[in-house]
Design a protein around this motif. Structure first.
Motif, short mmCIF file in Angstrom:
data_model
loop_
_atom_site.label_atom_id
_atom_site.label_comp_id
_atom_site.label_asym_id
_atom_site.label_seq_id
_atom_site.Cartn_x
_atom_site.Cartn_y
_atom_site.Cartn_z
N ARG A 212 -4.62 6.41 -0.66
CA ARG A 212 -4.03 6.19 -1.98
C ARG A 212 -5.10 6.12 -3.07
O ARG A 212 -4.78 5.99 -4.25
CB ARG A 212 -3.23 4.88 -2.00
CG ARG A 212 -1.95 4.91 -1.20
CD ARG A 212 -0.84 5.64 -1.94
NE ARG A 212 0.44 5.46 -1.29
CZ ARG A 212 0.92 6.25 -0.33
NH1 ARG A 212 0.19 7.28 0.09
NH2 ARG A 212 2.10 6.03 0.22
N ILE B 17 0.84 -1.20 0.00
CA ILE B 17 0.00 0.00 0.00
C ILE B 17 0.88 1.25 0.00
O ILE B 17 0.63 2.21 -0.75
CB ILE B 17 -0.95 0.00 1.20
CG1 ILE B 17 -1.98 -1.13 1.06
CG2 ILE B 17 -1.65 1.35 1.35
CD1 ILE B 17 -2.83 -1.35 2.29
N PHE C 31 -4.97 2.84 2.79
CA PHE C 31 -5.49 2.36 1.51
C PHE C 31 -6.40 3.41 0.87
O PHE C 31 -6.28 3.73 -0.32
CB PHE C 31 -6.25 1.05 1.75
CG PHE C 31 -6.69 0.36 0.49
CD1 PHE C 31 -5.77 -0.26 -0.32
CD2 PHE C 31 -8.03 0.32 0.14
CE1 PHE C 31 -6.17 -0.91 -1.48
CE2 PHE C 31 -8.43 -0.33 -1.01
CZ PHE C 31 -7.50 -0.95 -1.83
#
Length: 344
Positions: free
Chosen positions: A266, A237, A263
């Protein structure tokens, strides 16, 4: 059911012991079935827990292992139209999965069904694809699981993308070759100088950690995730670019490690990769044929040394697929095949 011959197989002994050689009757192929004389089989990571008695699903004692095999059609049953005697074929990983979504996990070779570590097997005519003309049987036997998994994991990858791969296992090697064909930049993690040299020869950039990959690229577009839970997924990640993707292929590290906040930050995508269906396999083989791609083979063992092949694969000292060959008198291999080494 008519018995037409007896064939040698290797089967699991139960309790994690060595494979045991046995002789079994071979049935004449029934309607829609094909008898294949096996020429080669290859090992995958899933095969070790099956042989060692620690697979996630029950494996009965006496089961024939290995999901990946290639050979020659020796006889066909009534109604078979896809194949003729003498055709070179390779088995699909998921019997019965021809197209669309995966229907389930109830027909796995080496688990619910006997696998390909045998001199002859009977399979359904729809559970085979043609061997690319330029490949040997040993090379073709590496394709059903590792190659198709890599092909599926890379879906959507194109020129200018950056791909991060983990280690030098079969899936990562095929993913490197396919990503390079797609015009992507490939980075691979390894801690072995010996393996690094061979990965560099395939056109990859070798890095020590996912963090180094992020430093070099500013964030990668795709991670082919082999490790899964724990530290591995967290590092993947962190290595992603905004909008990056993770193709989850393995889950070698049990446990958590999935930081949803990181997560989400992103804007990432996570999807599982379950090898692929027959239509995917045929599409991949067209690409392999068009580019004359050759699988990376570490070592080929004779059929009688199946247990040595398992031990060598377990040691993970080489780069490339481990193959068991079932030689046949008069067999012709494609020009230039040496039984080892990698060529792209």
């Amino acid at each position: 059911m008519e018995t037409i011959a007896h064939t040698r197989v290797f089967q699991v002994s139960g309790g994690g012991g060595p494979l045991v050689e046995a002789r079994r009757p071979v049935a004449a192929p029934g309607p829609g079935d094909v008898l294949v004389r096996v020429r080669a089989v290859s090992l995958n990571a899933r095969d070790l827990p099956i042989v060692e008695g620690r697979y996630a699903r029950p494996v009965p004692r006496g089961r024939v292992p290995l999901s990946d095999g290639a050979g020659v059609v020796e006889a066909v049953g009534a109604g078979v139209t896809r194949w003729q005697v003498g055709d070179r074929v390779v088995g699909v990983f998921h019997p019965g999965w021809l197209y669309g979504a995966l229907p389930g996990w109830d027909t796995l070779y080496g688990v619910q069904l006997d696998g390909w570590l045998a001199e002859q097997v009977v399979v359904g005519e729809h559970d085979l694809v043609a061997v690319p003309e330029h490949l040997s049987f040993e090379e073709a036997a590496t394709l059903p699981c590792a190659a198709l998994t890599a092909w599926s994991a890379l879906a959507g990858t194109g020129p200018g993308d950056t791909v991060l791969l983990q280690g030098s296992g079969g899936v990562s090697l095929f993913a490197c070759q396919f990503a390079r064909l797609a015009g992507a930049r490939v980075l691979i993690t390894t801690s072995s100088p010996h393996k690094a040299d061979q990965l560099l020869a395939l056109g990859a950039e070798v890095v020590d950690t996912p963090a180094q990959a992020r430093d070099l690229t500013g964030g990668v577009d795709l991670v082919v995730e082999m490790g899964g839970g724990g530290r591995s997924i967290a590092q993947s990640i962190a290595a992603l670019a905004m909008g990056g993707r993770i193709a989850l292929v393995g889950n070698l590290a049990a446990g958590g490690g999935m930081d949803l906040t990181a997560f989400l930050a992103r804007a990432a995508t996570l999807r599982t990769t379950t090898v692929g269906n027959r239509a995917d396999f045929e599409r991949m083989n067209r690409a392999i044929s068009a580019h004359r791609l050759r699988p990376v083979i570490d070592r080929v063992f004779p059929f009688d040394q199946a247990n040595d092949a398992v031990a060598h694969f377990r040691a993970r000292t080489g780069v490339g697929k481990v193959v068991v060959s079932v030689p046949h008198r008069g067999e012709q291999r494609p020009a230039g095949f040496s039984g080892a080494a990698a060529r792209t």
